[in-house]
Design a protein around this motif. Structure first.
Motif, PDB file in Angstrom:
ATOM      1  N   GLY A  30       0.828  -1.207   0.000  1.00  0.00           N
ATOM      2  CA  GLY A  30       0.000   0.000   0.000  1.00  0.00           C
ATOM      3  C   GLY A  30       0.857   1.249   0.000  1.00  0.00           C
ATOM      4  N   ASN A  31       0.230   2.405   0.294  1.00  0.00           N
ATOM      5  CA  ASN A  31       0.959   3.672   0.325  1.00  0.00           C
ATOM      6  C   ASN A  31       1.631   3.952  -1.019  1.00  0.00           C
ATOM      7  OD1 ASN A  31       1.832   6.008   1.621  1.00  0.00           O
ATOM      8  ND2 ASN A  31       3.751   5.075   2.282  1.00  0.00           N
ATOM      9  N   THR A  32       0.970   3.583  -2.096  1.00  0.00           N
ATOM     10  CA  THR A  32       1.545   3.755  -3.440  1.00  0.00           C
ATOM     11  C   THR A  32       1.275   5.185  -3.941  1.00  0.00           C
ATOM     12  OG1 THR A  32      -0.491   2.902  -4.419  1.00  0.00           O
ATOM     13  CG2 THR A  32       1.292   1.320  -4.056  1.00  0.00           C
ATOM     14  N   PRO A  33       2.129   5.672  -4.821  1.00  0.00           N
ATOM     15  CA  PRO A  33       1.967   7.065  -5.251  1.00  0.00           C
ATOM     16  C   PRO A  33       0.790   7.267  -6.211  1.00  0.00           C
ATOM     17  CG  PRO A  33       3.817   6.045  -6.387  1.00  0.00           C
ATOM     18  CD  PRO A  33       3.338   5.044  -5.380  1.00  0.00           C
ATOM     19  N   LEU A  34       0.178   8.429  -6.091  1.00  0.00           N
ATOM     20  CA  LEU A  34      -0.818   8.876  -7.070  1.00  0.00           C
ATOM     21  C   LEU A  34      -0.109   9.934  -7.908  1.00  0.00           C
ATOM     22  CD1 LEU A  34      -3.874   8.585  -7.834  1.00  0.00           C
ATOM     23  CD2 LEU A  34      -4.247  10.650  -6.479  1.00  0.00           C
ATOM     24  N   ILE A  35       0.225   9.569  -9.122  1.00  0.00           N
ATOM     25  CA  ILE A  35       1.087  10.428  -9.952  1.00  0.00           C
ATOM     26  C   ILE A  35       0.236  11.190 -10.966  1.00  0.00           C
ATOM     27  CG2 ILE A  35       3.067  10.463 -11.542  1.00  0.00           C
ATOM     28  CD1 ILE A  35       3.834   7.672 -10.374  1.00  0.00           C
ATOM     29  N   ARG A  36       0.414  12.488 -11.014  1.00  0.00           N
ATOM     30  CA  ARG A  36      -0.321  13.273 -12.014  1.00  0.00           C
ATOM     31  C   ARG A  36       0.380  13.171 -13.357  1.00  0.00           C
ATOM     32  NH1 ARG A  36      -3.410  19.028 -11.636  1.00  0.00           N
ATOM     33  NH2 ARG A  36      -4.136  19.002 -13.797  1.00  0.00           N
ATOM     34  N   LEU A  37      -0.362  12.878 -14.397  1.00  0.00           N
ATOM     35  CA  LEU A  37       0.228  12.816 -15.739  1.00  0.00           C
ATOM     36  C   LEU A  37       0.325  14.234 -16.300  1.00  0.00           C
ATOM     37  CD1 LEU A  37      -1.406   9.620 -17.300  1.00  0.00           C
ATOM     38  CD2 LEU A  37       0.595   9.841 -15.803  1.00  0.00           C
ATOM     39  N   HIS A  38       1.457  14.524 -16.943  1.00  0.00           N
ATOM     40  CA  HIS A  38       1.669  15.861 -17.485  1.00  0.00           C
ATOM     41  C   HIS A  38       1.668  15.894 -19.006  1.00  0.00           C
ATOM     42  CE1 HIS A  38       2.351  17.555 -13.624  1.00  0.00           C
ATOM     43  NE2 HIS A  38       3.452  16.868 -13.377  1.00  0.00           N
ATOM     44  N   ASN A  39       2.133  14.824 -19.609  1.00  0.00           N
ATOM     45  CA  ASN A  39       2.351  14.846 -21.063  1.00  0.00           C
ATOM     46  C   ASN A  39       1.193  14.278 -21.861  1.00  0.00           C
ATOM     47  OD1 ASN A  39       4.908  16.009 -20.617  1.00  0.00           O
ATOM     48  ND2 ASN A  39       5.728  13.989 -20.115  1.00  0.00           N
ATOM     49  N   ALA A 282       4.559   4.631 -21.120  1.00  0.00           N
ATOM     50  CA  ALA A 282       5.987   4.431 -20.853  1.00  0.00           C
ATOM     51  C   ALA A 282       6.820   5.521 -21.521  1.00  0.00           C
ATOM     52  CB  ALA A 282       6.418   3.048 -21.342  1.00  0.00           C
ATOM     53  N   GLU A 283       6.475   5.842 -22.773  1.00  0.00           N
ATOM     54  CA  GLU A 283       7.262   6.806 -23.554  1.00  0.00           C
ATOM     55  C   GLU A 283       7.028   8.246 -23.155  1.00  0.00           C
ATOM     56  OE1 GLU A 283       8.235   4.909 -27.927  1.00  0.00           O
ATOM     57  OE2 GLU A 283       6.796   6.549 -27.791  1.00  0.00           O
ATOM     58  N   LYS A 284       5.779   8.573 -22.858  1.00  0.00           N
ATOM     59  CA  LYS A 284       5.440   9.978 -22.601  1.00  0.00           C
ATOM     60  C   LYS A 284       5.527  10.361 -21.132  1.00  0.00           C
ATOM     61  CE  LYS A 284       4.392  10.942 -26.881  1.00  0.00           C
ATOM     62  NZ  LYS A 284       5.394  11.683 -27.664  1.00  0.00           N
ATOM     63  N   GLU A 285       5.363   9.372 -20.247  1.00  0.00           N
ATOM     64  CA  GLU A 285       5.308   9.724 -18.824  1.00  0.00           C
ATOM     65  C   GLU A 285       6.375   9.029 -17.987  1.00  0.00           C
ATOM     66  OE1 GLU A 285       3.417  12.090 -17.751  1.00  0.00           O
ATOM     67  OE2 GLU A 285       1.669  12.219 -19.070  1.00  0.00           O
ATOM     68  N   GLY A 286       7.095   8.078 -18.583  1.00  0.00           N
ATOM     69  CA  GLY A 286       8.130   7.381 -17.804  1.00  0.00           C
ATOM     70  C   GLY A 286       7.569   6.364 -16.836  1.00  0.00           C
ATOM     71  N   ILE A 287       6.371   5.880 -17.109  1.00  0.00           N
ATOM     72  CA  ILE A 287       5.739   4.921 -16.191  1.00  0.00           C
ATOM     73  C   ILE A 287       5.468   3.620 -16.937  1.00  0.00           C
ATOM     74  CG2 ILE A 287       3.773   4.467 -14.669  1.00  0.00           C
ATOM     75  CD1 ILE A 287       3.459   7.566 -14.475  1.00  0.00           C
ATOM     76  N   PHE A 288       6.017   2.547 -16.415  1.00  0.00           N
ATOM     77  CA  PHE A 288       5.955   1.236 -17.079  1.00  0.00           C
ATOM     78  C   PHE A 288       4.968   0.357 -16.317  1.00  0.00           C
ATOM     79  CE2 PHE A 288       8.887  -2.587 -18.375  1.00  0.00           C
ATOM     80  CZ  PHE A 288       8.001  -2.937 -19.387  1.00  0.00           C
ATOM     81  N   CYS A 289       3.843   0.075 -16.953  1.00  0.00           N
ATOM     82  CA  CYS A 289       2.866  -0.824 -16.331  1.00  0.00           C
ATOM     83  C   CYS A 289       2.711  -2.038 -17.220  1.00  0.00           C
ATOM     84  CB  CYS A 289       1.522  -0.123 -16.142  1.00  0.00           C
ATOM     85  SG  CYS A 289       0.651   0.250 -17.685  1.00  0.00           S
ATOM     86  N   GLU A 290       2.071  -3.065 -16.718  1.00  0.00           N
ATOM     87  CA  GLU A 290       1.884  -4.243 -17.555  1.00  0.00           C
ATOM     88  C   GLU A 290       0.692  -4.032 -18.498  1.00  0.00           C
ATOM     89  OE1 GLU A 290       0.103  -7.922 -15.869  1.00  0.00           O
ATOM     90  OE2 GLU A 290       0.808  -7.119 -13.963  1.00  0.00           O
ATOM     91  N   PRO A 291       0.570  -4.854 -19.546  1.00  0.00           N
ATOM     92  CA  PRO A 291      -0.478  -4.620 -20.538  1.00  0.00           C
ATOM     93  C   PRO A 291      -1.875  -4.492 -19.934  1.00  0.00           C
ATOM     94  CG  PRO A 291       1.082  -6.211 -21.394  1.00  0.00           C
ATOM     95  CD  PRO A 291       1.487  -5.941 -19.977  1.00  0.00           C
ATOM     96  N   ALA A 292      -2.251  -5.397 -19.035  1.00  0.00           N
ATOM     97  CA  ALA A 292      -3.607  -5.334 -18.462  1.00  0.00           C
ATOM     98  C   ALA A 292      -3.871  -3.975 -17.823  1.00  0.00           C
ATOM     99  CB  ALA A 292      -3.794  -6.439 -17.421  1.00  0.00           C
TER     100      ALA A 292
END
Ligand code: AN7
Length: 356
Positions: A30-39, A282-292
């Motif tokens: 838990g305690n995971t970040p809530l990241i605002r997308l900018h791009n 991944a490309e625009k925000e630097g965040i890598f998540c899995e496909p699902a």
């Protein structure tokens, strides 16, 4: 006073079915970040505040840890010595890790050849007994329910009510981070436990007056694994997003209730659209998540652009799992060729200058 974060059960124990003397099995989930997308928002037709709840930063790399800390804690409390689950991968990784932490045995049923390598590696490393079945998740789920009637073993799939109790805390965290509930909450739907858990969490904080409104819940499914779009369970689900390759969701009624009561909706995306969203994030925000997980981004983008999610809205997307879980799919879809040169300055310089 110490400030070391010790997991979501400690933090939210007033909202969870936990006794004062319960031995808590936790990995500080838990305690995971809530990241605002900018791009990505700059590419959209309407202006919204778009956030991602990056659940890939949980101890085993997915949101499943929120439910698993509760499920394993309660299993141990009841004296259970073994757990069992069917899984498309993340539940098995989490069950394996938390069972290891508790010192009990995890049995995991996985569809042979259809789980991402990272998830399989996790279950193996944590010492789970891995049973590969020649069938899909839905077959595994049916078998788990049957076998639990014949063996002293605790099911830790989300039909275990403690799972959703733990998972609802993600909604609490979002409310705390924003100081309010979002207007729209977008997330992938497979077995439909998570959408149900979020709705429970938002509802609980609304009921006790911490917030005065709840978000519309937007659940997204892979096109060939979209029972909520078809209106009935389906056999032989398929998708490259193996985490949500599920045709018979166990939390059917709860998910339908979340969608209806919130005024939200379900929608579906093809594998190509899912992978496109994964790459974009991944490309625009630097965040890598899995496909699902990326399907929540695909859904948010579509529904912001078509105005279903109106201008000025606050939107949260759950990124349910870490991109590192499934390196094979990431590498296979990558179109940029790797550049190969001699270990010499000249060649490296040329390679760089060509790309500047
Ligand atoms: C990354 O691990 O069902 O709708 O067995 O791993 O609550 O099922 C995983 C599901 C979304 C869907 N994103 O959530 C399992 C399993 C990721 C997931 C889902 C899963 P639910």
């Amino acid at each position: 006073m110490h400030s070391r974060y010790t997991g979501l059960i400690e933090k939210y124990r007033d909202y969870l079915p936990i006794h004062d003397d319960t031995r808590i099995i936790s990995l500080a989930e838990g305690n995971t970040p809530l990241i605002r997308l900018h791009n990505i928002p700059k590419l959209l037709k309407n202006e919204v505040a778009l956030y991602v709840k990056y659940e890939g930063l949980n101890p085993t790399g997915s949101f499943k840890d929120r439910g698993m800390t509760m499920a394993i804690t309660k299993a141990v409390e009841s004296g259970s010595k073994a757990t069992v689950c069917a899984s498309t991968g993340n539940t098995s990784a989490s069950a394996a890790a938390y069972s290891a932490r508790a010192g009990i045995t995890a049995f995991v049923l996985i569809p042979e050849g259809k789980i991402a390598q990272g998830k399989l590696a996790q279950a193996m490393m944590h010492g789970a007994v891995i049973i590969q079945i020649q069938g899909n998740f839905d077959d595994g789920m049916r078998l788990v329910k049957e076998v639990a009637q014949h063996a002293p073993i605790t099911i830790v799939n989300s039909i275990n009510p403690y799972r959703l109790q733990g998972q609802k805390t993600a909604a609490f965290e979002i409310i705390e981070a924003l100081g309010r509930a979002p207007d729209y909450h977008c997330l992938p739907v497979g077995n439909a436990g998570n959408i149900s858990a979020y709705w429970m969490g938002y509802t609980e904080f609304a009921d006790i007056g911490i917030v005065n409104k709840r978000p519309k819940m937007c659940g997204y499914q892979a096109s060939r694994s979209a029972p909520f779009l078809r209106g009935h369970p389906i056999d032989n689900p398929e998708t490259i997003a193996t985490a949500i390759r599920i045709g018979h969701p166990q939390s059917w009624d709860k998910a339908i209730n979340a969608q209806k009561e919130s005024g939200g909706w379900f929608d579906e995306f093809t594998d190509a659209e899912i992978l496109k969203a994964q790459k974009l994030l991944a490309e625009k925000e630097g965040i890598f998540c899995e496909p699902a997980s990326a399907i929540s981004i695909a859904g948010a983008i579509k529904d912001i652009n078509n105005g279903k999610i109106p201008e000025g809205s606050t939107v949260t997307c759950t990124l349910t799992g870490n991109g590192l879980k499934d390196p094979d799919t990431a590498i296979q879809q990558s179109t940029t060729p790797l550049i190969k040169v001699k270990a010499e300055l000249g060649e490296v310089k040329t390679a760089i200058l060509q790309k500047m």
